[in-house]
Design a protein around this motif. Structure first.
Motif, PDB file in Angstrom:
ATOM      1  N   SER A  16      13.636 -27.370   5.625  1.00  0.00           N
ATOM      2  CA  SER A  16      13.452 -27.706   4.328  1.00  0.00           C
ATOM      3  C   SER A  16      14.631 -26.613   3.510  1.00  0.00           C
ATOM      4  CB  SER A  16      12.743 -27.614   3.560  1.00  0.00           C
ATOM      5  OG  SER A  16      11.944 -26.324   3.552  1.00  0.00           O
ATOM      6  N   THR A  17      14.941 -25.713   4.039  1.00  0.00           N
ATOM      7  CA  THR A  17      16.233 -24.737   3.246  1.00  0.00           C
ATOM      8  C   THR A  17      17.011 -25.146   3.585  1.00  0.00           C
ATOM      9  OG1 THR A  17      15.558 -23.658   4.571  1.00  0.00           O
ATOM     10  CG2 THR A  17      14.379 -22.895   2.769  1.00  0.00           C
ATOM     11  N   ALA A  18      17.397 -25.640   4.754  1.00  0.00           N
ATOM     12  CA  ALA A  18      18.889 -26.232   5.087  1.00  0.00           C
ATOM     13  C   ALA A  18      19.172 -27.418   4.822  1.00  0.00           C
ATOM     14  CB  ALA A  18      18.876 -26.186   6.925  1.00  0.00           C
ATOM     15  N   ALA A  19      18.177 -28.012   3.930  1.00  0.00           N
ATOM     16  CA  ALA A  19      18.492 -29.431   3.252  1.00  0.00           C
ATOM     17  C   ALA A  19      19.076 -28.573   1.987  1.00  0.00           C
ATOM     18  CB  ALA A  19      16.638 -30.073   2.893  1.00  0.00           C
ATOM     19  N   LEU A  20      18.208 -28.491   1.567  1.00  0.00           N
ATOM     20  CA  LEU A  20      18.315 -27.624  -0.148  1.00  0.00           C
ATOM     21  C   LEU A  20      20.126 -27.058   0.364  1.00  0.00           C
ATOM     22  CD1 LEU A  20      17.969 -26.500  -2.913  1.00  0.00           C
ATOM     23  CD2 LEU A  20      16.508 -24.433  -2.377  1.00  0.00           C
ATOM     24  N   ALA A  21      20.556 -26.427   0.871  1.00  0.00           N
ATOM     25  CA  ALA A  21      21.386 -25.673   1.126  1.00  0.00           C
ATOM     26  C   ALA A  21      22.268 -26.190   1.251  1.00  0.00           C
ATOM     27  CB  ALA A  21      21.950 -24.556   3.063  1.00  0.00           C
ATOM     28  N   GLU A  22      22.723 -27.785   1.155  1.00  0.00           N
ATOM     29  CA  GLU A  22      23.917 -28.548   1.689  1.00  0.00           C
ATOM     30  C   GLU A  22      24.218 -28.783  -0.384  1.00  0.00           C
ATOM     31  OE1 GLU A  22      21.913 -31.992   3.296  1.00  0.00           O
ATOM     32  OE2 GLU A  22      22.376 -31.719   5.313  1.00  0.00           O
TER      33      GLU A  22
END
Length: 243
Positions: A16-22
């Protein structure tokens, strides 16, 4: 037979944090990162909190993204501005810490005698910048305090008898609401929300403050710094033996 019910805490996983990082321009700091312990530290060393993720925002868009992220996953949010909360309310365990320290720009407009200030600015930084243009800054006594927490808490200063508390000098603010909407609040725009800010209600995240600046009565020396800034220099000078 007795039965127990366990309440599952909301979690923030790597996916989920990877999605935010985009779409996030700032830094996302997790417990495994080298910068984590320094990033979660607050002024009161007795407070030892461990957020699941620290979102060090670089812009209002980052703040909006972080708030939406927390809402979608129903995780608790804490906010770090100047980091000077004595009781440590700016940090929490397991949730999302929205860190505004990187949002630290100051723009003084000498024509209108105003300053647009981001929430990561410290009081000494604001005093230095405004004094360079010949203005006073009705802010607090402690140089290491952040402008956001001081203003939203009222903000008593050396100049309060003459100019009122800090919040009295606030003309408007850009705000990210709990729903993730960016709005402008003043006495003419979203005046209800602005009034709640003036009353000290913690209702939203301020991403920009617009202050009215009183002009200094004495001639301005560009080499001069405020009493607050001088005090910080004095305390940080290793040659100074005062304690």
């Amino acid at each position: 037979m007795e039965s127990t019910m366990s309440i599952k805490k909301p979690t923030i996983d790597i996916e989920s944090t990877a999605a935010l990082a985009e779409t996030f321009r700032g830094d996302l700091i997790r417990p495994r990162d080298e910068a984590y312990d320094e990033a979660r530290r607050v002024w009161n060393a007795m407070v030892d909190k461990h957020p699941a993720v620290i979102a060090r925002c670089a812009s209002a868009a980052d703040v909006i993204g972080a708030v939406e992220f927390a809402n979608e996953r129903d995780v608790p949010v804490s906010v770090h501005g100047g980091g000077h909360s004595v009781v440590g309310r700016i940090a929490g365990d397991d949730g999302l810490l929205i860190d505004l320290a990187r949002m630290n720009s100051i723009r003084v407009d000498p024509t209108t005698a105003t300053a647009r200030v981001e929430p990561g600015v410290g009081l000494d930084e604001l005093a230095r910048e405004t004094h360079a243009f010949g203005f006073e800054t009705p802010v607090g006594y402690n140089a290491t305090t952040g402008v956001a927490g001081l203003t939203l808490g009222g903000g008593f200063s050396w100049l309060s008898r003459k100019y009122g508390v800090t919040i009295d000098n606030l003309l408007s603010a850009d705000i990210v609401t709990a729903d993730g909407d960016l709005v402008h609040a003043s006495e003419t725009d979203n005046e209800g929300l602005f009034g709640r800010l003036q009353c000290g209600e913690n209702v939203s995240l301020v991403t920009s403050f617009n202050f009215q600046l009183p002009r200094r009565e004495s001639p301005t020396d560009r080499r001069d710094v405020s009493r607050t800034a001088r005090r910080r220099i004095q305390y940080n000078d290793p040659s100074n033996n005062n304690s």
